[in-house]
Each structure stands twice: as C-alpha cells, then as structure tokens.
Write an enzyme that holds these catalytic residues in place. Structure first.
Site, PDB file in Angstrom:
ATOM      1  N   ASN A  48       0.816  -1.220   0.000  1.00 45.98           N
ATOM      2  CA  ASN A  48       0.000   0.000   0.000  1.00 45.98           C
ATOM      3  C   ASN A  48       0.848   1.269   0.000  1.00 45.98           C
ATOM      4  O   ASN A  48       0.318   2.363   0.189  1.00 45.98           O
ATOM      5  CB  ASN A  48      -0.920   0.014   1.226  1.00 45.98           C
ATOM      6  CG  ASN A  48      -1.999  -1.047   1.149  1.00 45.98           C
ATOM      7  OD1 ASN A  48      -2.490  -1.368   0.078  1.00 45.98           O
ATOM      8  ND2 ASN A  48      -2.377  -1.591   2.296  1.00 45.98           N
ATOM      9  N   HIS A 134     -15.037  -1.112   5.984  1.00 52.74           N
ATOM     10  CA  HIS A 134     -13.916  -1.860   6.552  1.00 52.74           C
ATOM     11  C   HIS A 134     -14.295  -2.549   7.859  1.00 52.74           C
ATOM     12  O   HIS A 134     -15.183  -2.107   8.594  1.00 52.74           O
ATOM     13  CB  HIS A 134     -12.742  -0.898   6.791  1.00 52.74           C
ATOM     14  CG  HIS A 134     -11.451  -1.588   7.065  1.00 52.74           C
ATOM     15  ND1 HIS A 134     -10.999  -1.847   8.346  1.00 52.74           N
ATOM     16  CD2 HIS A 134     -10.500  -2.069   6.224  1.00 52.74           C
ATOM     17  CE1 HIS A 134      -9.829  -2.447   8.279  1.00 52.74           C
ATOM     18  NE2 HIS A 134      -9.510  -2.598   7.010  1.00 52.74           N
ATOM     19  N   GLU A 175     -16.325   4.558   2.905  1.00 49.99           N
ATOM     20  CA  GLU A 175     -14.903   4.755   2.633  1.00 49.99           C
ATOM     21  C   GLU A 175     -14.760   5.620   1.387  1.00 49.99           C
ATOM     22  O   GLU A 175     -15.637   5.635   0.530  1.00 49.99           O
ATOM     23  CB  GLU A 175     -14.189   3.418   2.404  1.00 49.99           C
ATOM     24  CG  GLU A 175     -14.295   2.439   3.564  1.00 49.99           C
ATOM     25  CD  GLU A 175     -13.552   1.135   3.291  1.00 49.99           C
ATOM     26  OE1 GLU A 175     -12.546   1.153   2.547  1.00 49.99           O
ATOM     27  OE2 GLU A 175     -13.973   0.098   3.810  1.00 49.99           O
ATOM     28  N   SER A 179     -11.045  -0.633   0.064  1.00 51.76           N
ATOM     29  CA  SER A 179      -9.722  -1.237   0.129  1.00 51.76           C
ATOM     30  C   SER A 179      -9.578  -2.523  -0.672  1.00 51.76           C
ATOM     31  O   SER A 179      -8.481  -2.848  -1.127  1.00 51.76           O
ATOM     32  CB  SER A 179      -9.342  -1.501   1.588  1.00 51.76           C
ATOM     33  OG  SER A 179     -10.279  -2.361   2.205  1.00 51.76           O
ATOM     34  N   ASP A 208     -13.890   7.106   5.798  1.00 54.98           N
ATOM     35  CA  ASP A 208     -12.552   6.551   6.006  1.00 54.98           C
ATOM     36  C   ASP A 208     -11.749   6.806   4.732  1.00 54.98           C
ATOM     37  O   ASP A 208     -12.010   6.203   3.692  1.00 54.98           O
ATOM     38  CB  ASP A 208     -12.668   5.050   6.301  1.00 54.98           C
ATOM     39  CG  ASP A 208     -11.312   4.362   6.412  1.00 54.98           C
ATOM     40  OD1 ASP A 208     -10.276   5.044   6.348  1.00 54.98           O
ATOM     41  OD2 ASP A 208     -11.298   3.126   6.561  1.00 54.98           O
ATOM     42  N   HIS A 211      -7.278   4.976   1.913  1.00 57.42           N
ATOM     43  CA  HIS A 211      -6.637   4.689   0.627  1.00 57.42           C
ATOM     44  C   HIS A 211      -6.710   5.855  -0.357  1.00 57.42           C
ATOM     45  O   HIS A 211      -6.253   5.727  -1.487  1.00 57.42           O
ATOM     46  CB  HIS A 211      -7.262   3.435   0.015  1.00 57.42           C
ATOM     47  CG  HIS A 211      -6.959   2.188   0.795  1.00 57.42           C
ATOM     48  ND1 HIS A 211      -5.847   1.421   0.591  1.00 57.42           N
ATOM     49  CD2 HIS A 211      -7.632   1.598   1.821  1.00 57.42           C
ATOM     50  CE1 HIS A 211      -5.841   0.401   1.430  1.00 57.42           C
ATOM     51  NE2 HIS A 211      -6.914   0.486   2.187  1.00 57.42           N
ATOM     52  N   LYS A 241      -0.113   4.072   4.392  1.00 57.10           N
ATOM     53  CA  LYS A 241      -0.331   3.774   2.977  1.00 57.10           C
ATOM     54  C   LYS A 241       0.419   4.808   2.133  1.00 57.10           C
ATOM     55  O   LYS A 241       1.623   4.737   2.029  1.00 57.10           O
ATOM     56  CB  LYS A 241      -1.827   3.705   2.710  1.00 57.10           C
ATOM     57  CG  LYS A 241      -2.455   2.575   3.551  1.00 57.10           C
ATOM     58  CD  LYS A 241      -3.926   2.489   3.452  1.00 57.10           C
ATOM     59  CE  LYS A 241      -4.444   1.284   4.238  1.00 57.10           C
ATOM     60  NZ  LYS A 241      -4.231   1.395   5.707  1.00 57.10           N
TER      61      LYS A 241
END
Length: 391
Positions: A48, A134, A175, A179, A208, A211, A241
């Site tokens: 990541n 997540h 998110e 992910s 979130d 990423h 990440k």
C-alpha cells in the site's frame, strides 16, 4: 491452554480445509516495488506504499533525527506524557492542510475507526453503512450496540430507501476508496441525496480516507481537500499507505475532538506512537504538499492508466478502476491461491484475498500499484498474469 486446545486444533483444521489458512511471512527486504524472502526476489504488487515514501530520504532522515532527540518510544498514553512536540506539530499541520478544526492522532486505522464509531455512535438512533465498509468500522458498530442498516454498495437508490426508514438522527459510514475493490464512494452524490431528500439536517457523514489520502484530491489532500468539515464532519485517515509510515488520525470539530479525548478508549488507554514516527509523518506530508509529491502522484496515475490499457489489449479479466487498487475476480479460494502461487513462480508477488476479507465466492487477486513501478514492471505483471490464468 490445555482447556481449549482441542477446540483450537479443530478450528485451525477447519480453516485449513477451507483453504483460508493465513500465516505470517517475513520478507527479508520489502519496498514499494520489490520484495525478497528466503525463496527469492519478486516484483511487489501487494504494497500500500502507493507513492514509495516509506524509504524516501527525507522521511527516513526525519525519523532518525527525532529518534535521537525523543527516543524510541513515547513512554505513555497521550493524556499522560506520551503526547510530545512532534505529535502536536503533526496534528496542527494536518488540521491546517485538511481544513479541520482539530486532528487527533491514534495508533492505527483500525483503532481510529473502531474507537470513533464505538464512542460516537451512541449519540445516534441508528447507523447506516455501505455494505463494504472496513472491518474496523464494522467492529465499532457491533461494540456500540447501535442498530445498523446497510445499503447496497455505492447504490444511492438503496441508501435513499434507508433514509426513508429514518427514525431520528443517523450516522452514515463509508470509505473514500474501498480497500478490496478499489472503487470510489460517490461522496458528492451522498451529500446531494441528503440535501435533496431533506434528511441532511438529521444525518452526519463519516468517511474513512485511508486509501485516498495522499493520492487523490487537490495536492493529495484526499477527502479533506474536496469536502468541507461541515460536509464530512468525521474524516479518518491513515499514515501507513500513501504517507509511507504508520499511525492514523481523525479530523473533526473541536467539540467532537474534546469528547474523544475524554471518552475514546483507544486514545485514552493506548501508549502513543513514538514522537519519531510523528516527525517522519510530518516530513512525508511536506513531500505530499510539494513538487515531489505531485510528480509521484502523476507517475502513479500514469501506471494506473497503463495497466488498464495493456490489460484491455491482452483481454485480461481486470476489474479496472481509476485508483491504485485493481482486482482480478477469481471466485473460489482455491483458484485465487493457485493463480497467486503461479504468479510467484514467475517473479510476481500478488496476494490472494479470500473470505472473510471479501464476500463469499468473490476471492480475488488484489493488485496494488505504486509510483515506483516501471512500465516494464507492469508489462511483466500482465504477461505473468496471462500465463498464470491460462496454465
């Protein structure tokens, strides 16, 4: 452990029989582009570290310099003596850059999501989440004991139906970039739906940005640069990440931050991450804000486009996205493990992702791209993937 050893053996045996056994793998040397262990060297497509900042000289130097000044550990929780000058600087740095009143630091993305959901959810009558949020959020929901309703992944019609069932206020969880799928949440569509439906005044949004932070939005600001604090009042992000270090944070209002400082168990009862780590994150943020960060994001986007173009030409079953996370859906656990093993035989490290990380019947390869990958690396990956799928 003799009392439960028989049950443990059976549970471990069951997991192995399901082909879902997991074990730690110690790489002798790992970078964003390559990985080596006792079996050999491989191109790394499971990291990541999207911008290759984990071994950037400025980040490593900042870590080492602060290590010499502050030591290897923080020595206590943030509310005792664990919160030091580099932590305070990083919090202020992030708050200014992301246009948030306050940013609180925590040890991991799991801790920040779990802690914030568990602590804040009881103020809401119900929680509404995307079906693919997540595990850290899911566990926070479970431990909060607040009723949860899920909507179909990124489906605004499904979310609209949930909103129509509303009885009192609600917290919506999603998110920015998912992910395991690599697709983006339609955050603007969610906000528009809230406003157009008249439910906006009774709903808060938690995103979130693990990423997305560092690689999307204006200058890598991610959600924080694209949406205001009033639009996304709870914004979590991680430093392990694109930032290339470790740790996590939440950007929110001063009022919410004060409450978390006094009530969030993950923050109160955990030793703070080292000051040297905070200094390394600050150095990485400065890179993200400058020309080097912009150049790395540009290279990453070029790699994303190149992968999609070449995969299409080869007719490979890539679930292409416009993010660094690309997937190849393989269905069964056995198939995903087999293709991953064949890739490794061809010098490519690309892990198989199986349930319960992804839904039943959706085992896959998760390809993670980095700015450090070259065009030749991507060609090698796709040739190996084509051969592994055909063999």
């Amino acid at each position: 452990m003799a009392v439960i050893s028989a049950q443990l053996r059976q549970a471990n045996s069951d997991r192995k029989n399901q082909q879902r056994w997991r074990a730690l793998n110690a790489g002798a040397q790992v970078s964003a582009r390559a990985i080596a262990d006792d079996s050999g060297s491989y191109l790394n497509f499971s990291s990541n570290d999207y911008l290759g900042l984990s071994d950037h000289p400025a980040v490593v130097d900042a870590f080492g310099t602060a290590l010499a000044s502050f030591g290897a550990g923080s020595r206590a929780s943030p509310l005792v003596v664990g919160y030091q000058a580099p932590h305070a600087y990083l919090s202020a740095q992030l708050a200014e850059w992301l246009n948030r009143e306050q940013v609180l630091l925590m040890n991991s993305g799991f801790a920040v999501n779990h802690g914030c959901v568990t602590t804040l959810a009881p103020f809401y009558k119900r929680l509404i989440s995307d079906r693919l949020i997540h595990a850290s959020m899911i566990d926070g929901v479970r431990h909060s004991r607040v009723p949860l309703q899920r909507f179909a992944h990124n489906d605004m019609a499904s979310l609209g139906k949930r909103l129509q069932q509303q009885d009192g206020n609600a917290l919506i969880l999603t998110e920015s970039i998912f992910s395991m799928d690599g697709d983006r949440a339609p955050i603007q569509a969610i906000l528009s739906l809230l406003n157009d439906s008249g439910y906006g005044a009774d709903c808060d949004l938690m995103v979130d940005d693990a990423h997305g932070f560092g690689v999307t939005g204006v200058n890598g600001q991610g959600v924080g640069g694209e949406f205001s604090q009033s639009e996304v009042p709870l914004l979590t992000l991680t430093f392990g990440k694109a930032v290339g270090v470790a740790g996590a944070a939440i950007g929110t209002t001063a009022e919410v931050a004060d409450y978390l400082v006094n009530h969030c168990r993950e923050l109160i009862y955990s030793t703070a991450f080292p000051a040297a780590q905070a200094a390394a994150v600050s150095a990485s943020i400065k890179i993200l804000q400058g020309p080097d960060g912009a150049a790395r994001r540009a290279r990453l986007n070029e790699n994303i486009a190149l992968l999609a173009q070449q995969a299409s030409t080869l007719g490979l079953p890539l679930q292409a996205t416009d993010t660094a996370i690309q997937t190849v859906q393989l269905g069964t656990d056995a198939r995903a493990l087999t293709v991953s093993a064949r890739l490794r035989e061809r010098g490519i490290w690309c892990s198989a992702i199986r349930p319960p990380t992804v839904p039943e019947g959706q085992a896959r390869l998760r390809i993670a791209l980095s700015a450090m990958h070259t065009a030749n690396d991507i060609s090698q990956l796709l040739l190996a993937l084509q051969q592994s799928l055909e063999s």
